[in-house]
Enzyme design. Structure first.
Site, PDB file in Angstrom:
ATOM      1  N   ASP A  92     -10.465  -9.453  -0.368  1.00 16.54           N
ATOM      2  CA  ASP A  92      -9.241  -9.476   0.429  1.00 16.54           C
ATOM      3  C   ASP A  92      -9.518 -10.143   1.777  1.00 16.54           C
ATOM      4  O   ASP A  92     -10.665 -10.200   2.230  1.00 16.54           O
ATOM      5  CB  ASP A  92      -8.751  -8.035   0.638  1.00 16.54           C
ATOM      6  CG  ASP A  92      -7.338  -7.976   1.186  1.00 16.54           C
ATOM      7  OD1 ASP A  92      -6.655  -9.020   1.200  1.00 16.54           O
ATOM      8  OD2 ASP A  92      -6.910  -6.869   1.582  1.00 16.54           O
ATOM      9  N   GLU A  93      -8.470 -10.648   2.426  1.00 18.89           N
ATOM     10  CA  GLU A  93      -8.575 -11.290   3.751  1.00 18.89           C
ATOM     11  C   GLU A  93      -9.681 -12.348   3.749  1.00 18.89           C
ATOM     12  O   GLU A  93     -10.512 -12.425   4.665  1.00 18.89           O
ATOM     13  CB  GLU A  93      -8.829 -10.246   4.851  1.00 18.89           C
ATOM     14  CG  GLU A  93      -7.790  -9.136   4.919  1.00 18.89           C
ATOM     15  CD  GLU A  93      -6.444  -9.584   5.466  1.00 18.89           C
ATOM     16  OE1 GLU A  93      -6.281 -10.790   5.728  1.00 18.89           O
ATOM     17  OE2 GLU A  93      -5.561  -8.727   5.630  1.00 18.89           O
TER      18      GLU A  93
ATOM     19  N   ARG B  31       5.157  -9.704  11.971  1.00 25.17           N
ATOM     20  CA  ARG B  31       5.065  -8.234  11.977  1.00 25.17           C
ATOM     21  C   ARG B  31       6.466  -7.623  11.949  1.00 25.17           C
ATOM     22  O   ARG B  31       6.617  -6.453  11.610  1.00 25.17           O
ATOM     23  CB  ARG B  31       4.360  -7.726  13.245  1.00 25.17           C
ATOM     24  CG  ARG B  31       2.910  -8.152  13.474  1.00 25.17           C
ATOM     25  CD  ARG B  31       2.038  -7.964  12.274  1.00 25.17           C
ATOM     26  NE  ARG B  31       1.974  -9.194  11.494  1.00 25.17           N
ATOM     27  CZ  ARG B  31       1.532  -9.265  10.251  1.00 25.17           C
ATOM     28  NH1 ARG B  31       1.161  -8.168   9.623  1.00 25.17           N
ATOM     29  NH2 ARG B  31       1.489 -10.416   9.596  1.00 25.17           N
TER      30      ARG B  31
ATOM     31  N   GLN C 154      -3.065 -16.924   8.752  1.00 26.75           N
ATOM     32  CA  GLN C 154      -3.314 -15.665   9.456  1.00 26.75           C
ATOM     33  C   GLN C 154      -4.781 -15.507   9.857  1.00 26.75           C
ATOM     34  O   GLN C 154      -5.248 -14.401  10.109  1.00 26.75           O
ATOM     35  CB  GLN C 154      -2.886 -14.478   8.592  1.00 26.75           C
ATOM     36  CG  GLN C 154      -1.396 -14.445   8.300  1.00 26.75           C
ATOM     37  CD  GLN C 154      -0.976 -13.206   7.548  1.00 26.75           C
ATOM     38  OE1 GLN C 154      -0.898 -12.110   8.104  1.00 26.75           O
ATOM     39  NE2 GLN C 154      -0.715 -13.376   6.253  1.00 26.75           N
TER      40      GLN C 154
ATOM     41  N   LYS D 217       0.192  -8.672  -1.246  1.00 28.91           N
ATOM     42  CA  LYS D 217      -1.152  -8.957  -1.739  1.00 28.91           C
ATOM     43  C   LYS D 217      -1.924  -7.698  -2.104  1.00 28.91           C
ATOM     44  O   LYS D 217      -2.706  -7.703  -3.062  1.00 28.91           O
ATOM     45  CB  LYS D 217      -1.944  -9.780  -0.730  1.00 28.91           C
ATOM     46  CG  LYS D 217      -2.283  -9.063   0.566  1.00 28.91           C
ATOM     47  CD  LYS D 217      -3.041  -9.976   1.502  1.00 28.91           C
ATOM     48  CE  LYS D 217      -3.349  -9.292   2.821  1.00 28.91           C
ATOM     49  NZ  LYS D 217      -4.233  -8.133   2.671  1.00 28.91           N
ATOM     50  N   THR D 218      -1.727  -6.605  -1.358  1.00 29.00           N
ATOM     51  CA  THR D 218      -2.434  -5.360  -1.670  1.00 29.00           C
ATOM     52  C   THR D 218      -2.030  -4.852  -3.050  1.00 29.00           C
ATOM     53  O   THR D 218      -2.868  -4.379  -3.824  1.00 29.00           O
ATOM     54  CB  THR D 218      -2.142  -4.287  -0.602  1.00 29.00           C
ATOM     55  OG1 THR D 218      -2.513  -4.794   0.684  1.00 29.00           O
ATOM     56  CG2 THR D 218      -2.920  -3.008  -0.892  1.00 29.00           C
TER      57      THR D 218
END
Length: 684
Positions: A239-240, A635, A280, A40-41
């Protein structure tokens, strides 16, 4: 702006079809559901460059909101590297956190912000306002309670601080809350909120929540300023998105749409790109509302939705476990991560007798992996609650494995642990003046800095310990009446502990110190997330003492203090660049490691006992715990371990545990190891 020109084809090189779609989105609202490890970044960065280079958007007419300063810095760095834009140009762009962007905006616009108090009086701030951090705000809140002659025991400052923060995060000013108050407590809370805001005004100060709330209020009450910024910002990227609260979301909608809403709004070359993942969302305890993502299509009927489901991080068997767990949540948008990195090893499970064996197993596996060439910095050990770290740290120390703590302090360096150990040190040796200074007013008992200075002066003049000097001052009657009463109580308390130290075991002595000192009661009165974690650590210290008493030949207080001193001597490990990472699952968000251990997969630990005991929104609480595990699972890149202890010392006593219910949701064919008194998922 002097930038390198990319062709569209060059900009899209290496992107998946869905990633490219998100980058090239022309106008209107767009929701990108970006699974863990889905790039996504990269999508956000490439979209910014696409807008700058291909769509010729001026660099200061787009806004990109990130969740952390680190993420903002990384995005700026990538934009500068990929586009060739100058450092100054990139720094001028509106890229930053909500708080950073609002602070920048308010430096210009705060004279236009009208904040009304409960009486209807309008308060104004000036551009040179200061920002109070959490401690500054707490001190000001205590002053407000004092001004209102309110007892801190009835209105614990940290509890009130949390309530006021929640109100601000929901977009309510003090006057608005005052009109909505339902009972006597809420009316009193509204009065405190109003007084607190008045004192902030007197200091020309804003707290962190005000940065967002005041910006939103600027737009609500000043149509001209809203129109200016609404026309100025052509493209908004966030974002997020799943971690936004109500005030943040209202702010985003207002910036992009003005006060209009729904299908009547004309986008005409403008866009709003929200990137996030409901699976998330793990911050509801600080106001995040994942339902805003669920309702995005309702709020923006024209919205396009793109799912990024290709995972570039984890091996297939790890993803199968993560997918199988998260699919049990009802509050989500269906999405399944697809592996791009091969099948990989099965997830290794280990059932330990207790937390000591669990820690030893983790340490032994780390050493085995290290022998196979895995670097220590490529390994991470995750835990649900901070108190779990103690047994893990001791196992790593015993095995001389360097480690570092992320998002927290080492167990024996934590404030509450150092305070209680200082009590024991003073009991063991009343000449320990360092310990005395640490505990004489902790918890607060009315012995202030001037009294301590008087004791130190007496000790220096007569070359004696502080404890002896304190006794001398009490005998001579040279302390003030209030200080004398408080000091007498303290000396009697310590003397009683000294007498008990020869009669009771170390764990019993520690338990008495915790109770009679008032330390535990003071934390319980705070009743917030931070104090809850500190109480958990105190119970864990009791576990340490109990284990010492059961396992050590020398059961004396001196031997116990020596053991702790040796376990705390970790400066060399902290300086070692090659170290295993220890962190809570919450702290692991946004990180990734080739090898991950997730510990404490037991009912009452993960999911947390607070969730199991709650009768309020129990399903929602449990779903957040499941999302938290999903974050932990994803992770891991190459190797994943899951551990469980049949019994564990928590909350001050040894408890027998059942495996986490989440284990039953995992596919057996992806697991291997020993669990639940049987061998599971044998490798072929």
């Amino acid at each position: 702006m002097n930038i390198n020109r990319h062709s569209t084809s060059t900009l899209l090189e290496g992107l998946t079809h869905e990633q490219a779609q998100a980058v090239l989105h022309e106008e209107g609202p767009l929701l990108v559901l970006a699974g863990a490890g889905s790039g996504k970044t990269r999508v956000l960065t490439h979209r910014v460059i696409y807008l700058l280079e291909e769509k010729r958007v001026e660099h200061n007419r787009l806004m990109a909101v990130t969740f952390t300063n680190k993420a903002a810095k990384e995005m700026k760095s990538r934009i500068q590297s990929l586009s060739g834009a100058g450092y100054k140009t990139v720094e001028q762009m509106w890229i930053g956190t909500f708080h950073g962007i609002c602070n920048r905006l308010l430096r210009a616009e705060i004279p236009f912000v009208d904040i009304k108090d409960a009486s209807g009086k309008t308060l104004h701030w000036t551009r040179n306002f200061v920002i109070f951090d959490t401690q500054d705000s707490l001190n000001l809140l205590k002053d407000s309670l004092k001004t209102l002659n309110l007892d801190e025991k009835l209105y614990p400052p940290k509890v009130v601080q949390g309530r006021i923060s929640a109100l601000k995060n929901f977009g309510l000013l003090s006057a608005q809350f005052n009109s909505k108050a339902k009972d006597s407590y809420e009316l009193k809370l509204a009065e405190i909120y109003d007084k607190y805001q008045e004192k902030l005004h007197q200091n020309n100060a804003l707290d962190f929540d005000d940065l967002l709330l005041f910006t939103l209020e600027l737009f609500r009450s000043n149509p001209d300023r809203l129109r200016h910024y609404n026309q100025h910002f052509e493209h908004l990227l966030v974002d997020e998105f799943q971690d936004t609260n109500q005030t943040q979301y209202d702010l985003l909608k207002t910036i992009v749409q003005g006060l209009q809403a729904g299908s009547d709004f004309e986008w005409s070359g403008r866009s709003f790109c929200a990137v996030g993942d409901i699976d998330q969302s793990i911050y509801s305890w600080r106001g995040a509302n994942y339902k805003l993502t669920l309702h995005f299509k309702k709020d923006f009927p024209q919205a396009s939705i793109i799912k990024l489901e290709e995972n570039f991080r984890s091996k297939e068997q790890i993803l199968q476990v993560a997918n199988s767990v998260i699919k049990n949540n009802q509050q989500r948008i269906e999405k399944k991560l697809v592996c791009t990195r091969g099948k990989g090893e099965k997830v290794t499970c280990f059932e330990a007798a207790d937390e000591i064996e669990e820690g030893n197993y983790v340490a032994s596996e780390i050493k085995r992996l290290q022998a196979k060439g895995v670097h220590l910095h490529d390994m991470a050990v995750l835990y649900r609650i901070n108190a779990q770290s103690r047994a893990l740290e001791e196992a790593l120390l015993k095995n001389k494995i360097p480690y570092r703590i992320v998002g927290g302090m080492r167990f024996y360096d934590r404030l509450e642990i150092k305070d209680l150990v200082a009590y024991l040190r003073l009991v063991y040796n009343t000449k320990d003046s360092t310990a005395l200074k640490r505990v004489i007013n902790s918890p607060r008992r009315g012995i202030g800095a001037s009294t301590i200075a008087q004791i130190e002066e007496k000790a220096d003049s007569l070359n004696m310990s502080l404890y002896a000097a304190l006794a001398d001052l009490l005998d001579s009657g040279n302390l003030g009446a209030k200080a004398t009463q408080a000091a007498h109580g303290f000396v009697e308390l310590i003397d009683s502990f000294v007498e008990l130290a020869t009669e009771v075991s170390v764990p019993e002595l520690l338990r008495i110190v915790i109770e009679r000192s008032g330390y535990l009661q003071a934390l319980e009165a705070q009743d917030d997330e931070e104090s809850e974690g500190r109480i958990e650590n105190i119970h864990e210290l009791l576990n340490v003492a109990q284990h010492f008493n059961e396992e050590s030949e020398d059961k004396s207080l001196g031997a116990f203090l020596a053991q702790i001193s040796l376990a705390s001597d970790t400066d060399k490990l902290q300086d070692d660049d090659s170290a295993v990472t220890l962190l809570t699952v919450h702290s692991s968000k946004g990180l990734e490691f080739p090898c991950v251990f997730i510990t404490g997969l037991e009912e009452g630990v993960f999911p947390h006992t607070r969730v199991l005991a709650s009768s309020h929104d129990c399903n929602e609480d449990l779903e957040e715990e499941r999302r938290l595990l999903y974050v932990a699972l994803t992770r891991a890149e190459d190797k994943l371990y899951l551990t469980f202890a049949r019994r564990r010392r928590l909350w001050g006593q040894r408890e027998y545990a059942e495996p986490s219910r989440f284990m039953a949701e995992m596919p057996q064919e992806c697991l291997s190891g020993y669990w639940g008194s049987s061998v599971i998922g044998r490798n072929n």
